[in-house]
Design a protein around this motif. Structure first.
Motif, PDB file in Angstrom:
ATOM      1  N   ARG A   1       0.870  -1.172   0.000  1.00 23.84           N
ATOM      2  CA  ARG A   1       0.000   0.000   0.000  1.00 23.84           C
ATOM      3  C   ARG A   1       0.909   1.225   0.000  1.00 23.84           C
ATOM      4  O   ARG A   1       2.066   1.159   0.401  1.00 23.84           O
TER       5      ARG A   1
ATOM      6  N   ASP B   1      -3.458   7.423   3.191  1.00 27.57           N
ATOM      7  CA  ASP B   1      -3.370   6.251   2.313  1.00 27.57           C
ATOM      8  C   ASP B   1      -3.698   6.715   0.901  1.00 27.57           C
ATOM      9  O   ASP B   1      -4.769   7.258   0.655  1.00 27.57           O
TER      10      ASP B   1
ATOM     11  N   SER C   1      -3.228   4.640  -1.910  1.00 19.25           N
ATOM     12  CA  SER C   1      -3.022   3.417  -2.697  1.00 19.25           C
ATOM     13  C   SER C   1      -3.899   3.351  -3.936  1.00 19.25           C
ATOM     14  O   SER C   1      -3.600   2.576  -4.853  1.00 19.25           O
TER      15      SER C   1
ATOM     16  N   ASP D   1      -4.393  -2.583  -2.033  1.00 19.64           N
ATOM     17  CA  ASP D   1      -3.007  -2.232  -2.361  1.00 19.64           C
ATOM     18  C   ASP D   1      -2.942  -1.328  -3.610  1.00 19.64           C
ATOM     19  O   ASP D   1      -3.968  -0.993  -4.203  1.00 19.64           O
TER      20      ASP D   1
END
Lengths: 455, 137
Positions: free
Chosen positions: A213, A234, A236, A441
């Motif tokens: 990730r 995040d 990703s 991911d």
């Protein structure tokens, strides 16, 4: 205005939504603004939002937004005391930072040496390892030229490995090597690409992580040795290394684990004398963080951190550039709720071809926790010359599920006509069960697109 | 294909930029009822770009002289303020001042200054209209 203030007028060396974002921050702090623009942006309403605006060149970015001389000339003419580079364009350009300072103005960002150190991936990795920041397995030195030595390094790391250009970034100048048979040719090809694209053939090698990730940590540093980190994001959800959706905090990461990494980032900043805002980018796999690069500028996705931390990052940038001491310490930084940012791009939602033209109708979503950062309006002409980002939808909720639901509602009420955008794709993506669950991911979006036949 | 209108500033600007990028000094296009002359400075850093466009039956084609770069506009001769005056190739219809440097802006060969479009002391940007000039009959 404090007497020690270094500048009272800021020239914004950028365009679009980030130019408007900086204008807003300056205005709230009582600073005057100058917006520069190209011929393509001459008729855009946002350029009139500043106290002054001035055309610096033709539509081509190389002759306008990347033209250092034209920007410095505009700064001199308008009496600006500082230059904010925004993101992209000249924001991580060593010579521009140095030229601004040499001209007697303040560059709102790190100094040239810090940009240079972090721009060289080998030097950056070496600096991070020295500061105790976890890095991807592999030496922090340039790859030698002898085939046998290269073979030994790859064997020591263990396949698959990735060969990267020291001067690269953003997904360019890298090649994955699955086994020894592919190694020498991959190195030779990447070296030649690096020489042509980045001006240096220097390469390095790392372990290739297969299902990571992309998680990043936002830092803020003053010129007095103080630094804090403002939580994590995040990012990703990417397509061809371009982020599509970002969120804060990164779901499923233990506070204990991320706390250690955040502290290491702060220590690294203090060791290299970093000033301003910056972002440490990591790959995260199997419960471990691996440093990949540091961005020495404001990030497109900074609003999700602003929403969760309550800190106006652009205003903090300006205060640090004025020479102020950080008004917060790490214990003052608390993050609450969950924030999501969707990049609204002028592009076909299936083919991803850029879409230029006039926006004939625009209705922005509203409501509690909904923020839209944009420079466009009905009648705005989307130019083919620049990045396709036309707006950022930022939504803050009590938790991730709440933020996801609010984002779905906001996307549903986002009306934009006249050009193609990725809004249909985003609406569909937010109905995806795996994304709703979280912790997907960096390859997930491309796989998801293939299943719907659009990759 | 749509027939281009060579009196459209947008078309002229695009054409001019393309020619400049290609290193062309000038081009003249004539066709029934319409003519276009674009003359670029001989070097990329030349003082001005002159564009003339109009109908071939026009007596005095009016052209706009645009700022070749950002600068503070000043008149070449303060006594001429607002007054139409004859202009030769070597005449400057004004100057762009950037710090200690004065960059002359010329009307072009055999051009008559119609009127200035900006006041002395105004900061102008690249491509901002500075003056109207007319071709001498």
């Amino acid at each position: 205005m404090p007497s020690q203030q270094r500048f009272d007028k800021v020239l914004i060396a950028n365009r679009g939504e980030v130019a408007l974002r900086v204008v807003r921050a300056c205005r709230e702090m009582g600073l005057k603004t100058v917006v520069v623009y190209s011929e393509a942006d001459r008729d855009s309403a946002y350029v009139k939002s500043a106290d002054q605006s001035i055309c610096i060149g033709p539509s081509s970015a190389s002759k306008s937004y990347l033209n250092q001389s034209a920007i410095l000339l505009a700064a001199r003419l308008t009496g600006a005391g500082a230059v904010h580079p925004g993101y992209g364009f000249l924001s991580e350009n060593t010579s521009f930072s140095a030229a601004v300072e040499k001209a007697g103005m303040t560059f709102i960002g790190p100094d040239a040496s810090a940009i240079a150190t972090m721009g060289d991936k080998i030097a950056a990795k070496s600096a991070m390892m020295a500061a105790g920041v976890p890095c991807v397995p592999g030496p922090d030195t340039e790859l030698p030229s002898e085939p046998e030595a290269i073979r030994a390094i790859a064997a020591g790391i263990g396949y698959p490995v990735i060969v990267k250009a020291a001067g690269g970034g953003g997904g360019r100048g890298m090649r994955v090597v699955l086994n020894e048979a592919e190694l020498q040719e991959a190195v030779a090809l990447t070296r030649e690409e690096a020489r042509k694209a980045f001006g240096t053939p220097a390469l390095y090698m790392e372990k290739f992580l297969q299902h990571p990730r992309h998680i990043e940590i936002q830092v803020l540093c003053d010129t007095h040795g103080n630094a804090v980190w403002l939580g994590h994001r995040d990012c990703s959800m990417q397509r061809r290394h371009q982020k599509v959706v970002e969120e804060a905090p990164a779901p499923g990461i233990s506070e204990t684990l991320i706390g250690t990494v955040g502290e290491a980032c702060v220590q690294a900043c203090q060791q290299i004398g970093y000033r301003g805002v910056g972002t440490f980018e990591f790959l995260y796999e199997d419960g471990a963080f691996y440093f990949i690069e540091m961005n020495t500028r404001l990030q497109v996705e900074h609003p999700v951190t602003e929403e969760t931390s309550g800190v106006d990052i652009v205003q903090q940038q300006l205060r640090v550039a004025q020479g102020e001491t950080l008004s917060m310490t790490q214990v003052d930084v608390t993050c609450a709720g969950h924030a999501i940012e969707c990049r609204i791009n002028a592009e076909d939602p299936k083919t991803f071809m850029p879409s230029a033209g006039v926006i004939t109708a625009l209705e922005l979503p509203q409501g509690e926790g909904v923020r839209v950062d944009t420079h466009v309006e009905a009648g705005y002409k989307v130019s083919p010359y620049y990045d396709s980002l036309i707006a950022k939808l930022i939504v803050h909720g009590q938790d991730r599920a709440d933020a996801m639901q609010r984002t779905r509602s906001a996307l549903a009420s986002f009306k934009l006509e006249g050009i193609a955008t990725n809004l249909p794709l985003l609406r569909e993506l937010f109905e995806d069960a795996a994304f709703a669950k979280g912790e997907t991911d960096i390859h997930y979006l491309e796989k998801w697109l293939k299943t719907r036949g659009a990759a | 294909m749509t027939k281009p209108d060579f009196s459209d500033p947008a078309i002229i600007e695009r054409l001019t930029a393309a020619l400049e990028a290609a290193g062309v000094d000038g081009i003249e296009i004539t066709r029934p009822g319409q003519s276009l002359l674009i003359r670029l400075s001989s070097s990329a850093k030349g003082p001005a770009r002159q564009v003339r466009s109009g109908k071939t039956d026009a007596v005095d084609a009016v052209a706009i002289v645009k700022a070749p770069m950002a600068g503070e506009f000043w008149l070449s001769d303060l006594s001429r303020t607002g007054t139409p005056a004859a202009s030769t190739a070597r005449d400057a219809i004004g100057f762009l001042r950037v710090g200690p440097i004065l960059l002359p802006v010329s009307a072009g060969p055999s051009r008559r200054l119609g009127r200035h479009l900006v006041e002395p002391g105004t900061i102008v940007g690249f491509g901002d209209p500075i003056a109207e000039v007319e071709t001498e009959a």
